[in-house]
Design a protein around this motif. Sequence first.
Motif, PDB file in Angstrom:
ATOM      1  N   LYS A 114      -1.850  10.430  12.922  1.00 18.35           N
ATOM      2  CA  LYS A 114      -1.558   9.753  11.653  1.00 18.35           C
ATOM      3  C   LYS A 114      -1.062  10.700  10.570  1.00 18.35           C
ATOM      4  O   LYS A 114      -0.655  10.256   9.503  1.00 18.35           O
ATOM      5  CB  LYS A 114      -2.841   9.079  11.129  1.00 18.35           C
ATOM      6  CG  LYS A 114      -3.174   7.759  11.780  1.00 18.35           C
ATOM      7  CD  LYS A 114      -4.333   7.097  11.049  1.00 18.35           C
ATOM      8  CE  LYS A 114      -4.069   6.783   9.591  1.00 18.35           C
ATOM      9  NZ  LYS A 114      -3.874   5.374   9.258  1.00 18.35           N
ATOM     10  N   SER A 172      -6.300   2.313  10.388  1.00 21.23           N
ATOM     11  CA  SER A 172      -5.111   1.512  10.619  1.00 21.23           C
ATOM     12  C   SER A 172      -4.075   2.361  11.360  1.00 21.23           C
ATOM     13  O   SER A 172      -3.959   3.566  11.119  1.00 21.23           O
ATOM     14  CB  SER A 172      -4.553   0.989   9.295  1.00 21.23           C
ATOM     15  OG  SER A 172      -4.435   2.038   8.359  1.00 21.23           O
ATOM     16  N   ASN A 229      -1.075   3.327  11.363  1.00 17.79           N
ATOM     17  CA  ASN A 229       0.167   3.705  10.686  1.00 17.79           C
ATOM     18  C   ASN A 229       0.086   5.182  10.326  1.00 17.79           C
ATOM     19  O   ASN A 229      -1.002   5.758  10.321  1.00 17.79           O
ATOM     20  CB  ASN A 229       0.319   2.892   9.390  1.00 17.79           C
ATOM     21  CG  ASN A 229      -0.936   2.956   8.532  1.00 17.79           C
ATOM     22  OD1 ASN A 229      -1.890   2.211   8.777  1.00 17.79           O
ATOM     23  ND2 ASN A 229      -0.953   3.841   7.553  1.00 17.79           N
ATOM     24  N   SER A 274       0.397  -0.652   6.692  1.00 15.83           N
ATOM     25  CA  SER A 274      -0.447  -0.925   7.857  1.00 15.83           C
ATOM     26  C   SER A 274       0.255  -1.905   8.796  1.00 15.83           C
ATOM     27  O   SER A 274       0.959  -2.802   8.343  1.00 15.83           O
ATOM     28  CB  SER A 274      -1.784  -1.520   7.419  1.00 15.83           C
ATOM     29  OG  SER A 274      -2.419  -0.667   6.495  1.00 15.83           O
ATOM     30  N   GLU A 320      -6.700  -5.112   5.273  1.00 18.51           N
ATOM     31  CA  GLU A 320      -7.844  -4.427   5.855  1.00 18.51           C
ATOM     32  C   GLU A 320      -9.165  -5.026   5.386  1.00 18.51           C
ATOM     33  O   GLU A 320      -9.221  -5.785   4.418  1.00 18.51           O
ATOM     34  CB  GLU A 320      -7.820  -2.939   5.486  1.00 18.51           C
ATOM     35  CG  GLU A 320      -6.652  -2.163   6.071  1.00 18.51           C
ATOM     36  CD  GLU A 320      -5.395  -2.290   5.226  1.00 18.51           C
ATOM     37  OE1 GLU A 320      -5.357  -3.137   4.308  1.00 18.51           O
ATOM     38  OE2 GLU A 320      -4.445  -1.533   5.502  1.00 18.51           O
ATOM     39  N   HIS A 371      -0.401   4.516  -1.500  1.00 20.44           N
ATOM     40  CA  HIS A 371      -0.812   4.137  -0.166  1.00 20.44           C
ATOM     41  C   HIS A 371      -0.019   2.895   0.217  1.00 20.44           C
ATOM     42  O   HIS A 371       0.571   2.268  -0.633  1.00 20.44           O
ATOM     43  CB  HIS A 371      -2.298   3.779  -0.207  1.00 20.44           C
ATOM     44  CG  HIS A 371      -3.085   4.400   0.895  1.00 20.44           C
ATOM     45  ND1 HIS A 371      -3.649   5.644   0.787  1.00 20.44           N
ATOM     46  CD2 HIS A 371      -3.414   3.961   2.131  1.00 20.44           C
ATOM     47  CE1 HIS A 371      -4.295   5.931   1.904  1.00 20.44           C
ATOM     48  NE2 HIS A 371      -4.162   4.926   2.733  1.00 20.44           N
TER      49      HIS A 371
END
Length: 352
Positions: free
Chosen positions: A52, A152, A154, A160, A189, A244
């Motif tokens: 990630k 997640s 991503n 995500s 999420e 984010h």
Amino acid sequence: MTAVLPPSPENLERTARRLLAGGLVAIPTETVYGLAANAADGTAVARVFAAKERPSFDPLIVHTRPVDRDAIETLGDRGIVDASSVPAADRECVERLARSFWPGPLTVVLPRGTGVADLAASGLPTVAVRVPRHPVALALLARVGFPLAAPSANRFGRISPTRAEDVRAELGDRVDLILDGGRCEVGVESTIVAVDRGRLRLLRPGGVSPAEIERAAGTGVEIVPPDASAGSAPPSAPGQLASHYAPRTPLRLLRLPVTDVAALPARVGLLAIAGNAETARRGFAQATSREVIVRVLSARGDDAEAARNLFAALRELDDSGAGVLFAETVTQSGGLWPAIADRLRRAAGGSP
Ligand code: TXA
Ligand code: MG
């Protein structure tokens, strides 16, 4: 190219074997796809951070199979939680939350047990735990018998994934295999709460609304201001870092009138919260004199539908060739709207 596999019994078996061998697999959950590894295996967990490009101070969520009796004791027996450190006042509260929302999109931060690798929790004395409700995640958890650390699926800071093909686009061959469980039903999420000496703090808004949590817990939820932890390392919930969930294309929260129209590229994207796509497109094309690509989260203004469509809509706009994206601000309240507003604010880089 990493295989995207239907969740047949053989493929679940193959996935379980990969996990046992310290591998990385992408799995569907009801919220978003997760990048899973054995939470007890520090080396496997390190691969999650590497894949990630995630900073090691940002702890992972640990997924476990359903708890069928005293939640804290069960999590203690599994080595996930240090049950002896949970005060009596918190047990009752966790019990109520577990009964109401597990399996489901709620994550609870508790004292960490010895069966979770240090790195999974970024060295913190606490661990974030949840029981997902997606049948494929549950089937896999039942098969492997150990908890799965799964953020997640991503790259760090990005959107995500809510579809198997999004995982492939994000992680390519950095993941050993991808289990296809269809489109995620919730789309944002899990909600993260910390239970701390009788107090309940909301660390991240998500798939369960604060009102539902308060109702089930029988106590108020203190909302941690979104950026209270920004800039401090390690943040109390690093999913709260200001920037984010971001597309590659610059994204701005829409404020009308658009002031710097002359500086806009030929094609712009518009993420509308509700209403009719063609009406929104025409209005914004008139306001900007640009070609406008529109995605509407929910024509009828339904929060669950909007949440379900959020990340896929952002991805589609990101891939549309638009040079800049505008997102309408969320004016609705209640339900999943705070979670949607939170993700859009962060996708825009955290501007208030
Ligand atoms: O819905 C979800 O929760 C998804 C699916 C895959 O389950 N997972 C997910 O994980 O969103 P991730 O890694 O993107 O978010 C993990 C966040 C961290 O950024 C942090 O905010 C919080 O969980 N967290 C983890 N451990 C924590 C801890 N010990 N204390 C406080 N917050 C923690
Ligand atoms: Mg994430």
